[in-house]
Scaffold this motif. Structure first.
Motif, PDB file in Angstrom:
ATOM      1  N   SER A 178      40.810  55.907   9.626  1.00  0.00           N
ATOM      2  CA  SER A 178      40.190  57.056  10.279  1.00  0.00           C
ATOM      3  C   SER A 178      40.487  58.376   9.584  1.00  0.00           C
ATOM      4  N   SER A 179      41.024  58.323   8.367  1.00  0.00           N
ATOM      5  CA  SER A 179      41.324  59.546   7.622  1.00  0.00           C
ATOM      6  C   SER A 179      40.040  60.311   7.309  1.00  0.00           C
ATOM      7  N   GLY A 180      40.205  61.488   6.707  1.00  0.00           N
ATOM      8  CA  GLY A 180      39.060  62.347   6.430  1.00  0.00           C
ATOM      9  C   GLY A 180      38.441  62.111   5.077  1.00  0.00           C
ATOM     10  N   GLY A 181      37.983  63.217   4.465  1.00  0.00           N
ATOM     11  CA  GLY A 181      37.357  63.137   3.156  1.00  0.00           C
ATOM     12  C   GLY A 181      35.906  62.710   3.212  1.00  0.00           C
ATOM     13  N   LEU A 182      35.381  62.350   2.059  1.00  0.00           N
ATOM     14  CA  LEU A 182      33.995  61.892   1.938  1.00  0.00           C
ATOM     15  C   LEU A 182      33.961  60.377   2.062  1.00  0.00           C
ATOM     16  N   LYS A 183      33.330  59.891   3.118  1.00  0.00           N
ATOM     17  CA  LYS A 183      33.294  58.455   3.390  1.00  0.00           C
ATOM     18  C   LYS A 183      32.147  57.778   2.627  1.00  0.00           C
ATOM     19  N   PRO A 184      32.276  56.474   2.371  1.00  0.00           N
ATOM     20  CA  PRO A 184      31.204  55.749   1.695  1.00  0.00           C
ATOM     21  C   PRO A 184      29.842  55.876   2.393  1.00  0.00           C
ATOM     22  N   ASP A 185      29.828  55.900   3.714  1.00  0.00           N
ATOM     23  CA  ASP A 185      28.558  56.004   4.443  1.00  0.00           C
ATOM     24  C   ASP A 185      27.949  57.396   4.361  1.00  0.00           C
ATOM     25  N   ASN A 186      28.738  58.365   3.909  1.00  0.00           N
ATOM     26  CA  ASN A 186      28.260  59.755   3.911  1.00  0.00           C
ATOM     27  C   ASN A 186      28.026  60.327   2.517  1.00  0.00           C
ATOM     28  N   GLY A 187      28.089  59.466   1.488  1.00  0.00           N
ATOM     29  CA  GLY A 187      27.743  59.946   0.159  1.00  0.00           C
ATOM     30  C   GLY A 187      28.792  59.787  -0.914  1.00  0.00           C
ATOM     31  N   TRP A 201      42.426  53.440   0.074  1.00  0.00           N
ATOM     32  CA  TRP A 201      43.452  53.256   1.105  1.00  0.00           C
ATOM     33  C   TRP A 201      42.741  52.694   2.331  1.00  0.00           C
ATOM     34  N   SER A 202      42.979  51.473   2.750  1.00  0.00           N
ATOM     35  CA  SER A 202      43.766  50.463   2.072  1.00  0.00           C
ATOM     36  C   SER A 202      43.177  49.103   2.421  1.00  0.00           C
ATOM     37  N   ALA A 203      43.659  48.063   1.729  1.00  0.00           N
ATOM     38  CA  ALA A 203      43.164  46.708   1.981  1.00  0.00           C
ATOM     39  C   ALA A 203      43.434  46.263   3.409  1.00  0.00           C
ATOM     40  N   ASP A 204      44.536  46.718   3.981  1.00  0.00           N
ATOM     41  CA  ASP A 204      44.870  46.348   5.355  1.00  0.00           C
ATOM     42  C   ASP A 204      43.779  46.779   6.320  1.00  0.00           C
ATOM     43  N   ASN A 205      43.228  47.971   6.086  1.00  0.00           N
ATOM     44  CA  ASN A 205      42.176  48.494   6.955  1.00  0.00           C
ATOM     45  C   ASN A 205      40.810  47.888   6.639  1.00  0.00           C
ATOM     46  N   SER A 206      40.611  47.481   5.385  1.00  0.00           N
ATOM     47  CA  SER A 206      39.310  46.948   4.963  1.00  0.00           C
ATOM     48  C   SER A 206      39.086  45.504   5.392  1.00  0.00           C
ATOM     49  N   LYS A 207      40.156  44.823   5.712  1.00  0.00           N
ATOM     50  CA  LYS A 207      40.071  43.388   5.999  1.00  0.00           C
ATOM     51  C   LYS A 207      39.067  43.090   7.113  1.00  0.00           C
ATOM     52  N   ALA A 208      39.082  43.897   8.169  1.00  0.00           N
ATOM     53  CA  ALA A 208      38.236  43.627   9.336  1.00  0.00           C
ATOM     54  C   ALA A 208      36.754  43.714   9.016  1.00  0.00           C
ATOM     55  N   SER A 209      36.385  44.544   8.033  1.00  0.00           N
ATOM     56  CA  SER A 209      34.966  44.723   7.695  1.00  0.00           C
ATOM     57  C   SER A 209      34.536  43.921   6.481  1.00  0.00           C
ATOM     58  N   GLY A 210      35.416  43.087   5.949  1.00  0.00           N
ATOM     59  CA  GLY A 210      35.030  42.178   4.870  1.00  0.00           C
ATOM     60  C   GLY A 210      34.993  42.786   3.483  1.00  0.00           C
ATOM     61  N   PHE A 211      35.602  43.939   3.276  1.00  0.00           N
ATOM     62  CA  PHE A 211      35.756  44.537   1.941  1.00  0.00           C
ATOM     63  C   PHE A 211      34.417  44.883   1.263  1.00  0.00           C
ATOM     64  N   SER A 212      33.427  45.269   2.034  1.00  0.00           N
ATOM     65  CA  SER A 212      32.118  45.569   1.437  1.00  0.00           C
ATOM     66  C   SER A 212      32.181  46.775   0.502  1.00  0.00           C
ATOM     67  N   TYR A 213      32.981  47.779   0.842  1.00  0.00           N
ATOM     68  CA  TYR A 213      33.065  48.961  -0.011  1.00  0.00           C
ATOM     69  C   TYR A 213      33.842  48.683  -1.289  1.00  0.00           C
ATOM     70  N   GLU A 214      34.772  47.741  -1.225  1.00  0.00           N
ATOM     71  CA  GLU A 214      35.477  47.338  -2.435  1.00  0.00           C
ATOM     72  C   GLU A 214      34.508  46.695  -3.419  1.00  0.00           C
ATOM     73  N   ARG A 215      33.635  45.853  -2.925  1.00  0.00           N
ATOM     74  CA  ARG A 215      32.632  45.223  -3.802  1.00  0.00           C
ATOM     75  C   ARG A 215      31.737  46.287  -4.430  1.00  0.00           C
ATOM     76  N   GLN A 216      31.298  47.236  -3.611  1.00  0.00           N
ATOM     77  CA  GLN A 216      30.408  48.288  -4.101  1.00  0.00           C
ATOM     78  C   GLN A 216      31.115  49.166  -5.135  1.00  0.00           C
ATOM     79  N   SER A 217      32.377  49.467  -4.897  1.00  0.00           N
ATOM     80  CA  SER A 217      33.145  50.276  -5.847  1.00  0.00           C
ATOM     81  C   SER A 217      33.250  49.588  -7.196  1.00  0.00           C
ATOM     82  N   GLN A 218      33.595  48.322  -7.180  1.00  0.00           N
ATOM     83  CA  GLN A 218      33.783  47.596  -8.441  1.00  0.00           C
ATOM     84  C   GLN A 218      32.465  47.424  -9.184  1.00  0.00           C
ATOM     85  N   ALA A 219      31.385  47.191  -8.460  1.00  0.00           N
ATOM     86  CA  ALA A 219      30.078  47.070  -9.109  1.00  0.00           C
ATOM     87  C   ALA A 219      29.683  48.371  -9.788  1.00  0.00           C
ATOM     88  N   LEU A 220      30.002  49.498  -9.147  1.00  0.00           N
ATOM     89  CA  LEU A 220      29.695  50.797  -9.748  1.00  0.00           C
ATOM     90  C   LEU A 220      30.537  51.013 -11.000  1.00  0.00           C
TER      91      LEU A 220
END
Length: 300
Positions: A247-256, A276-295
């Motif tokens: 729930s931290s701030g900054g620019l989120k993947p869904d917002n650009g 930050w971090s894999a612990d938080n990404s686990k519940a959503s299946g790491f979709s943003y990690e895949r997108q980051s690496q593809a980019l």
């Protein structure tokens, strides 16, 4: 014949050097293990065309009892070692040759307390830290270190000397092959890290700047300005962009966030991404990690 051989050797060395540059430019890094969500290295998607760094969070120079206290540089493991132990580190590195594993020291809290950087003296802290960190790094077969202290009981020059000397020694002793710092936009934090950078910036390979510590609702234009500001602050460093899946701030993947990354990529400024971090990404299946690496594959 000798002239041709020298030319061939020069081309081989240049290609190796170029490959190293491209690999470093496409690094993906993710903190893991701080929240004890039973996440494993094998849960996280790994693109074979990107250098992937897992950063175990955290090793802390505090006691491990019910009321943790500073130990003057004697580090203990505070991450989820049951799921992220030495055998798991060895296994993920054997399965994926593009994976390296580091530890992060410090962090925000231990138990209900802030982790305050505390040194009784520079020499004693450095001696204790080199000995204890070398033990942990070798036990876990790790490759690097990340510096993530966020609260301080010492002046910036003391912090700089302690951290700078430890990282320099660990590299000189070939205990680690890379190091990073993880500052964010806070006056006291920046004073300490910029003092460290001024004296020892040469020993750090990456700047894991915590862009998710900026306000919620950060826009793409603001994010790009923040990035340029921190590149100037940490002049000559490989500043990585970042987002959080909590729930931290900054620019989120869904917002650009990825739109901003594409802009940086087009300007040849995208050195890598960390999460930050894999612990938080686990519940959503790491979709943003895949997108980051593809980019990042496109950024090579």
């Amino acid at each position: 014949m000798m002239r041709h051989w020298k030319l061939f050797l020069a081309l081989v060395l240049f290609q190796a050097y170029a490959t190293q540059i491209f690999t470093q430019a496409a690094v993906f890094r993710e903190y893991i293990g701080a929240n004890f969500e039973n996440v494993r290295f094998s849960d996280v998607p790994i693109n074979p065309n990107v250098e992937v760094h897992f950063i175990l969070s955290f090793a802390i120079d505090y006691t491990t009892g019910s009321s943790p206290n500073p130990t003057n540089g004697k580090f203990n493991v505070f991450w989820d070692a049951d799921n992220l132990g030495p055998s798991q580190v060895l296994s993920i590195k054997r399965q994926h040759k593009n994976v390296k594993v580091a530890l992060s020291i410090g962090g925000d809290t231990v138990g209900s307390k802030h982790v305050n950087f505390t040194a009784f003296s520079v020499d004693s802290w450095v001696s204790n830290a080199v000995t204890s960190l070398t033990r942990v790094i070798k036990q876990y077969n790790l490759d690097g270190i990340d510096i993530d202290y966020e609260h301080f009981n010492v002046a910036p020059d003391i912090f700089s000397q302690c951290i700078g000397r430890v990282v320099t020694t660990l590299k000189k002793n070939r205990v680690i092959s890379f190091a990073s710092i993880a500052p964010f936009d806070d006056g006291d934090v920046q004073r300490h890290y910029m003092a460290l950078w001024k004296s020892y910036g040469r020993v750090f390979d990456y700047v894991n700047f915590q862009f998710y510590a900026y306000d919620k609702g950060t826009t793409i234009a603001q994010f790009l300005r923040y990035f340029d500001t921190q590149v100037a602050n940490y002049n000559g460093g490989k500043v990585l962009v970042s987002f959080s899946t909590d729930s931290s701030g900054g620019l989120k993947p869904d917002n650009g966030f990825f739109t901003a990354c594409e802009k940086l990529r087009s300007q040849r400024k995208l050195n890598g991404i960390f999460v930050w971090s894999a612990d938080n990404s686990k519940a959503s299946g790491f979709s943003y990690e895949r997108q980051s690496q593809a980019l990042l594959v496109k950024a090579k």
